[in-house]
Design an enzyme around this catalytic site. Structure first.
Site, short mmCIF file in Angstrom:
data_model
loop_
_atom_site.label_atom_id
_atom_site.label_comp_id
_atom_site.label_asym_id
_atom_site.label_seq_id
_atom_site.Cartn_x
_atom_site.Cartn_y
_atom_site.Cartn_z
N GLU A 71 40.11 40.80 46.22
CA GLU A 71 40.16 39.54 45.44
C GLU A 71 40.09 38.30 46.33
O GLU A 71 40.93 37.41 46.22
CB GLU A 71 41.42 39.52 44.55
CG GLU A 71 41.41 40.63 43.51
CD GLU A 71 42.51 40.52 42.45
OE1 GLU A 71 43.45 39.73 42.61
OE2 GLU A 71 42.40 41.25 41.44
N GLU B 157 40.03 47.80 39.68
CA GLU B 157 41.33 47.51 39.05
C GLU B 157 41.06 47.23 37.58
O GLU B 157 40.34 46.28 37.25
CB GLU B 157 42.01 46.29 39.70
CG GLU B 157 42.57 46.56 41.06
CD GLU B 157 43.42 45.41 41.61
OE1 GLU B 157 44.10 44.73 40.81
OE2 GLU B 157 43.37 45.19 42.83
#
Ligand code: AHR
Length: 497
Positions: free
Chosen positions: A172, A291
């Site tokens: 991320e 995810e």
């Protein structure tokens, strides 16, 4: 309500890559400590691995587990986590505001993965560190020996390389919350160079570039494009992350979230292919949805958590029945995109937004365990390009949404056909037909159903079977024509063989 599922044995989406049923263990909350590892617990083996957790992980047949983060990886010094345990430093862990003792680390995870029957998807730190440390870590893990880090691994008791094949280039990195977060150009360059160095060291590995942290990121789209513009030739996958929640208690809208996931996947595929065209690229960049889950129940409690303690109860969502329905729909969505989604990780595996929960006295299955289990165990084969003629409804966030989500998987080798389906109607059962005359000789083996009168029902240690699958006798197959009923708000698995 009435619907029709249409399949054709010559009209295929593609083979299911088993890694689509992956999961994730982060050094976060009680995922590692008390989740998979707890020295001294009566349920633990000689290495301190929780046997009850391992049994449930094996039941899920988890093919690959991402490790060690997540946000955690962006401050991770992997060297802290190897070698004699009494020499390993405790560190303040800035991503989650806790203390990391490093009593469980890389080599323990490799051992645990072997026991679980899973491969490792390892992430490198591109937050506070860079290509040099990533290269050293790869040398430690995969190099045969005769070099500093590979000999260090041997010194630590691991003669054979861990041979880890899939590597995430950071986590991320578009997120302002991420340690060392970067602009797309900065990240694209560092991802490309890290991947290049790593592949010099071990050309057999595959690498995953960070995509957007979710579809609502203001940089979504331009992030993916810019990163791939820099790194297209060096990387193999673009990652996607997405969590949903029912914060407004609007269940129809919540259940429509899989439509958002579907749009997200289609959008990222388009961007990957746009960069391919621009670069006259030869290969495809495939997707790693590394995810995904429901995550919101624990948000409020987490805001009140004491800081700088070890392994707190963090991100411990207690999943209810409607969460399981959405998880089922998200699995269907991933499978429907099996031509491009090659890896996906249910985030996470134990205690932290997880299908498995543990206490000091046992381990149990949360509601979302079941659709994940069914998809992983029965969803391997080839995805049939499944057309679903279904009534629709208007959802607040996603507009028109189908009442019925479904996908069919054909396993020609094992001679099985599996239909996964979620009826999202909260009021009405659905009569469904499917013409299977091409699949001669198949018979209905079973029709598994997960449903509950109470959308908010949960499983706990004291009542672990409140939400559990049952068998239905609603499916009939006569002269190749399948007729069934999917009860209101239900997850269904029809197995034919
Ligand atoms: O899975 C929990 C967290 O969600 C991960 O650490 C991070 O990557 C994401 O924001």
């Amino acid at each position: 309500k009435k619907a029709e599922i249409i399949v054709d044995k010559y009209f295929l989406t593609g083979a299911v890559d088993k890694r689509i049923f992956g999961s994730f263990i982060e050094h976060l909350g009680r995922a590692v400590y008390e989740g998979i590892y707890q020295e001294g617990n009566p349920n633990s083996d000689a290495q301190g691995f929780r046997k009850d957790t391992l049994d449930l992980v094996k039941e899920l047949q988890v093919p690959i587990v991402r490790y060690p983060g997540g946000n955690f990886v962006s401050g991770f010094r992997w060297e802290d986590s190897v070698g004699p345990k009494d020499k390993r430093p405790s560190r303040p862990e800035l991503a989650w505001g806790v203390i990391e003792t490093n009593q469980f680390g890389l080599n323990e995870f490799a051992d645990w993965s072997k026991k679980a029957g899973s491969d490792i998807m390892m992430a490198v730190n591109l937050g506070t560190r860079g290509p040099e440390d990533a290269k050293n870590l790869l040398e430690y893990c995969n190099f045969k020996g005769g070099t500093y880090y590979s000999d260090l691994r041997k010194e630590h008791g691991y003669k054979d390389p861990h041979d880890i094949k899939v590597w995430c280039l950071g986590n991320e990195m578009d997120g302002p919350w991420q340690m060392g977060h970067k602009t797309a150009t900065e990240y694209g360059r560092i991802a490309a160079e890290t991947s290049r160095l790593m592949k010099f060291m071990d050309p057999t590995i595959e690498t995953v570039a960070c995509g957007s942290s979710n579809l609502d990121m203001p940089t979504f789209g331009s992030w993916e494009y810019t990163v791939l513009d820099e790194a297209y030739d060096e990387v193999d996958y673009m990652s996607l992350h997405q969590y949903y929640g029912n914060r407004d208690d609007d269940t129809p809208d919540f259940l429509a979230s899989s439509k958002g996931m579907d749009d997200f996947i289609s959008g990222v595929v388009s961007i990957c292919d746009a960069v391919k065209a621009k670069k006259h690229g030869k290969k495809n960049i495939n997707l790693s949805f590394d995810e995904w889950n429901v995550w919101y129940h624990s948000n409020e409690a987490d805001e009140k958590l004491e800081k700088w303690i070890q392994a707190p109860h963090q991100l411990e969502d207690i999943y209810n029945f409607e969460d399981a329905l959405l998880v089922g729909s998200m699995l269907i969505t991933l499978l429907r995109h099996a031509d491009r989604v090659k890896i996906a990780c249910l985030a996470q595996l134990v205690n932290v937004i997880a299908p498995i929960m543990t206490s000091d006295t046992g381990a149990w299955r949360q509601t979302i365990f079941y659709p994940y289990f069914h998809a992983s165990v029965y969803g391997r084969g080839t995805v049939l390009n499944t057309q679903v003629h279904t009534p629709v409804y208007e959802s607040k966030t996603y507009g028109e949404a189908p009442y019925l989500d479904s996908v069919c998987i054909w396993n020609e080798e094992e001679d099985t056909l599996t239909i996964f389906a979620v009826n999202k109607s909260l009021e009405e059962d659905m009569e469904v037909s499917c013409d299977l005359r091409q699949f001669e000789g198949y018979k209905v083996a079973e029709h598994i159903v997960l449903t509950n009168d109470d959308l908010k029902a949960v499983n706990t240690e004291a009542a672990p079977n409140t939400v559990a699958p049952t068998l239905s006798s609603a499916t009939k197959l006569e002269n190749g024509k399948l007729q069934t009923v999917f009860g209101k708000h239900s997850w269904n698995v029809i197995r034919l063989s």
